[in-house]
Design a protein around this motif. Sequence first.
Motif, PDB file in Angstrom:
ATOM      1  N   GLU A  67       0.817  -1.216   0.000  1.00  0.00           N
ATOM      2  CA  GLU A  67       0.000   0.000   0.000  1.00  0.00           C
ATOM      3  C   GLU A  67       0.850   1.266   0.000  1.00  0.00           C
ATOM      4  O   GLU A  67       0.524   2.248  -0.655  1.00  0.00           O
ATOM      5  CB  GLU A  67      -0.950   0.003   1.207  1.00  0.00           C
ATOM      6  N   ASN A  68       1.943   1.238   0.760  1.00  0.00           N
ATOM      7  CA  ASN A  68       2.784   2.442   0.850  1.00  0.00           C
ATOM      8  C   ASN A  68       4.025   2.367  -0.034  1.00  0.00           C
ATOM      9  O   ASN A  68       4.916   3.207   0.082  1.00  0.00           O
ATOM     10  CB  ASN A  68       3.213   2.655   2.303  1.00  0.00           C
ATOM     11  N   CYS A  69       4.071   1.364  -0.896  1.00  0.00           N
ATOM     12  CA  CYS A  69       5.260   1.162  -1.723  1.00  0.00           C
ATOM     13  C   CYS A  69       5.292   2.188  -2.866  1.00  0.00           C
ATOM     14  O   CYS A  69       4.303   2.373  -3.588  1.00  0.00           O
ATOM     15  CB  CYS A  69       5.258  -0.261  -2.293  1.00  0.00           C
ATOM     16  N   ASP A  70       6.447   2.856  -3.030  1.00  0.00           N
ATOM     17  CA  ASP A  70       6.610   3.844  -4.092  1.00  0.00           C
ATOM     18  C   ASP A  70       7.311   3.287  -5.323  1.00  0.00           C
ATOM     19  O   ASP A  70       7.157   3.813  -6.424  1.00  0.00           O
ATOM     20  CB  ASP A  70       7.431   5.040  -3.575  1.00  0.00           C
ATOM     21  N   LEU A  71       8.110   2.244  -5.110  1.00  0.00           N
ATOM     22  CA  LEU A  71       8.931   1.712  -6.205  1.00  0.00           C
ATOM     23  C   LEU A  71       9.292   0.268  -5.906  1.00  0.00           C
ATOM     24  O   LEU A  71       9.553  -0.088  -4.752  1.00  0.00           O
ATOM     25  CB  LEU A  71      10.219   2.541  -6.351  1.00  0.00           C
ATOM     26  N   LEU A  72       9.303  -0.571  -6.935  1.00  0.00           N
ATOM     27  CA  LEU A  72       9.760  -1.948  -6.780  1.00  0.00           C
ATOM     28  C   LEU A  72      10.944  -2.156  -7.713  1.00  0.00           C
ATOM     29  O   LEU A  72      10.867  -1.825  -8.907  1.00  0.00           O
ATOM     30  CB  LEU A  72       8.629  -2.936  -7.108  1.00  0.00           C
ATOM     31  N   VAL A  73      12.035  -2.694  -7.177  1.00  0.00           N
ATOM     32  CA  VAL A  73      13.228  -2.992  -7.974  1.00  0.00           C
ATOM     33  C   VAL A  73      13.424  -4.502  -7.984  1.00  0.00           C
ATOM     34  O   VAL A  73      13.674  -5.102  -6.938  1.00  0.00           O
ATOM     35  CB  VAL A  73      14.489  -2.297  -7.417  1.00  0.00           C
ATOM     36  N   VAL A  74      13.293  -5.099  -9.164  1.00  0.00           N
ATOM     37  CA  VAL A  74      13.358  -6.558  -9.274  1.00  0.00           C
ATOM     38  C   VAL A  74      14.742  -6.981  -9.786  1.00  0.00           C
ATOM     39  O   VAL A  74      15.292  -6.370 -10.704  1.00  0.00           O
ATOM     40  CB  VAL A  74      12.228  -7.090 -10.187  1.00  0.00           C
TER      41      VAL A  74
END
Length: 453
Positions: A67-74
């Motif tokens: 919910e509060n995630c701004d960015l995902l780095v995979v």
Amino acid sequence: MNLKNKHVLVVGAGVSGQAVSRFLLGKQAKVSLTDSRTQEQMGPLADELAAQGISLYLGENPVIDLENCDLLVVSPGVPLTVPPVVQARQKGIPVIGELELSYHFTRSPIIAITGTNGKTTTTSLIGQMFRDAGYHTLIAGNIGLPLISEVEKYTAEDVVVAEVSSFQLETTAQFRPKVAVILNITPDHLDRHGSMAAYIEAKARIFAQQREGDWVVLNYDDPITRDLAGAAQDRVIFFSRQHILEKGSFIQGDKIMVSDGEGSWAIANTASLRIPGAHNLENALAAVAVGQAMGLAPANIAYTLSSFTGVAHRLEYVTTINGVAYINDSKGTNPDAAIKALEAYDVPIVLIAGGKNKGVSFKDFAQKIKEKVRVLITVGMHGYQIAEAVQEQGFTNIFNAQDYAQAVKIAHEQAKPGEVVLLSPACTSWDMFKNFEERGELFKRLVRELEER
């Protein structure tokens, strides 16, 4: 990209994921990290990451609040079908990889190299070429050193030479190298990408964001790669081992040549190269084309071509025992790479091959084995598939080894003076090893133990 106080989830705690997490902490982001391994499987690393202030979500199906995630780095090794990535995209959260993140903090011009085979050798050769010419040069990326760990140490006056994979490219958005190189495209990683078309599309992302003043270096002899020139428009420089080109690098007689469309000139003799095989001649031509694009002096290019001796685990000479040369090509992780390794030698070959197949056919590889190999030793999870493919070609001189110790023992017993024992698996190492380096190092150690007997 302002990361301060941003909530960032890193997916995958391998070398890339760890480097990204440390970088993000340095930018004062709030970092979470998820990995399919349990705390127990990760061991001290989990405690170390937690102590740095990283929130850990470990195991096969951890509950992660996005919910509060701004960015995902995979991380590159993580499929884009894993739940956190799918959920993030559904929620409109940006999903990028380490390559894209690095680009946003890179001030130097980037030379990016991709292709099914030859990436590491060509990246190392181009990097050495710029170092020899006096540039402060970073050689990183898929070659083993995460870009994110080093890019901020380099300025606009320096050069970044990066090996980039299809896994890294598929999560790019704005990545824009000054020079993009595609060496070749043959079937590989189809278990990940799902189709050849998707694999080609991932590779082509290397030049998708380029603009006027940038360059694309393409292999004219590879039809798939050559056809990408239409999308790259007038920014293309070709290289060719088989054709004389109006613009690019090519072979004429025994000379490596360059043409700029108005005239051509010799760079070096083909005999001056110290890396064996026709495929390495292609790699050298690609490097020459990059040097041409970046304005390097012909003398600087020629110097590096004559002094560069290759990279570990790619046609790496180990030793000669009783007149038999032992060669480590553990980096030959697909059939096309192994075919190129076989073509590098004009003497009978005792071949060690096998490992984990990536969903590709061994038919062409089997035909080349019949042509070049006297003894085949299979090993690993899918070694039997190679054995079946060569048997269909009428080749029967096959031994199956239970492990590498037995494979090297059989090779030693079967090889005759003047022959080559070649490890070129045509498969990944993931069935028995962490990576191809570990596989190659074991092979070298086993060979040197033979020498000591």
